[in-house]
Scaffold this active site. Sequence first.
Site, PDB file in Angstrom:
ATOM      1  N   SER A 129     -41.142 -30.579  69.841  1.00 43.32           N
ATOM      2  CA  SER A 129     -40.777 -30.602  68.429  1.00 43.32           C
ATOM      3  C   SER A 129     -41.613 -31.614  67.646  1.00 43.32           C
ATOM      4  CB  SER A 129     -39.280 -30.892  68.302  1.00 43.32           C
ATOM      5  OG  SER A 129     -38.812 -30.683  67.004  1.00 43.32           O
ATOM      6  N   ASP A 268     -42.715 -29.294  61.420  1.00 42.27           N
ATOM      7  CA  ASP A 268     -42.920 -30.123  62.592  1.00 42.27           C
ATOM      8  C   ASP A 268     -43.682 -29.325  63.640  1.00 42.27           C
ATOM      9  OD1 ASP A 268     -40.859 -28.387  63.227  1.00 42.27           O
ATOM     10  OD2 ASP A 268     -39.761 -29.832  64.424  1.00 42.27           O
ATOM     11  N   ASP A 270     -43.051 -27.610  66.289  1.00 41.81           N
ATOM     12  CA  ASP A 270     -42.641 -26.270  66.715  1.00 41.81           C
ATOM     13  C   ASP A 270     -42.062 -25.449  65.578  1.00 41.81           C
ATOM     14  OD1 ASP A 270     -40.233 -27.674  66.494  1.00 41.81           O
ATOM     15  OD2 ASP A 270     -39.305 -26.609  68.163  1.00 41.81           O
ATOM     16  N   ASP A 272     -39.429 -25.491  63.703  1.00 44.25           N
ATOM     17  CA  ASP A 272     -38.026 -25.142  63.501  1.00 44.25           C
ATOM     18  C   ASP A 272     -37.406 -25.983  62.385  1.00 44.25           C
ATOM     19  OD1 ASP A 272     -37.846 -27.574  64.810  1.00 44.25           O
ATOM     20  OD2 ASP A 272     -36.401 -26.894  66.312  1.00 44.25           O
TER      21      ASP A 272
END
Length: 479
Positions: A129, A268, A270, A272
């Site tokens: 992340s 960010d 990833d 999400d």
Amino acid sequence: MVTSLERNGSSRLSSFASPFAQRAISLPPTPLFGTDGIRGKAGQLLTAPFALQLGFWAGIAFKSLATMGNIVIIGQDSRNSSDMLSMAMAAGLNAAGLDVWHLGLCPTPCVAYLTHHTDAIGGIMISASHNPPEDNGIKFFNQKGLKISPKEAQLIEDGLSGQTHETEGEQWGKTYHHTDCVHRYGQFLQSTLPQNSHFQGLKVVLDLAWGAAAQIAPQVFQSLGAEVICLHDQPDGDRINVNCGSTHLQPLKQSVVEHQAQIGFAFDGDADRVIAVDRQGRTVDGDYILYFWGKALKEAEKLPNNLIIGTVMANLGFERAWQQLGGTLQRTSVGDQHVQAQMWETGAMLGGEQSGHILCHHHSYSGDGLQTALHIAALLQQNQSCLANLVNQSFQTYPQILRNIRIEDAHRRRYWQDCDLVQTAIATAESAMGTQGRILVRPSGTEPLIRVMVEAASQAEADHWSDYLVKVVETHLGG
């Protein structure tokens, strides 16, 4: 939600095995699964041998969960260690008799979406992340595209630690590369927007953080007619999240102002989560996004009980402004899984975190930074307004300071509540601020940190009490 794995998984696990998975591996003394899967330094906990075993036992758990099917979907971000971990995980899954669809570079919510909307029995995302490049992580999704429950995670840990018995078996799966499936996710995102949505005339800056959204986010915005300016838009495992993205907004702020763009979005690693920036360079975090999206859903009578689920980090200014509109904000612990659980329990359709994890059950059950960005852009176009105007007409946030104290000793982090001197300091600050402030001290679920948040009616008060509490925590826990 009780899954078939929770009901009968432990009794079925013993019927699966792999000839090479005969020896339990050493696990850390703390629980392996944190608030968002497994996370740590690549090459330390997260090694290829560990990922191989983890993939095998995750495969056994997925097979116990599913009534039929044998496909597991894997995606990854751009970290240098992500190839190694994803290939090892795939090999372990193959050893458990499962086929793997490898998506390559993609956002975490892409894995969740495709797991739910294909014949897959589980999904895995290799990403840490917002963490720095040297870290990595492994997130697991069940057949419905939801993050696995603690009971499901425990079954995987039991297998890894040798508590689950195994028998011989020789049924091997295969790995297939399906990068084309990421395009299907992009089409889904566009289908969730209001009818006839288009972004002609919209100039937007995207900070892709050298990460998972580097390819798909510009494509989707451009296909809707937006003029897109990209920052950090190549997959780069050495620089993912480094001084960019949703946790480092200065490059985005400068670019939005310099290019006179109407809006900017920072993702960010990833993708999400997302944080927005208005044309004046002001930060528009998850609290503002929840307020704007919630107001639109409320006016369309699509927000049951006018309820939004937030976390203990949600700003008092946001909460009181939402209450003035006749809405209710319920707070949970930090972590999108806690928000998700409260949404299921209450029937709420919108929830999220100040950090930019936003969940809208009208469209999906996964926090999705790209989907959130698209809907905020569509909201601006529908209202023929700009983000700066919406901010000016919304609310004033209370000054809020978040400080991180690095404490490597896991024991000290876990038992900070037992430290009388820390608890006395918190009580002193809370008493001084009364109803005009809040304090939150908590261990991070993803990093070796104690986080101290102070919210007060004035900046001076917030500065004073945050300095005071950080000093106390460093003195009595940091050694």
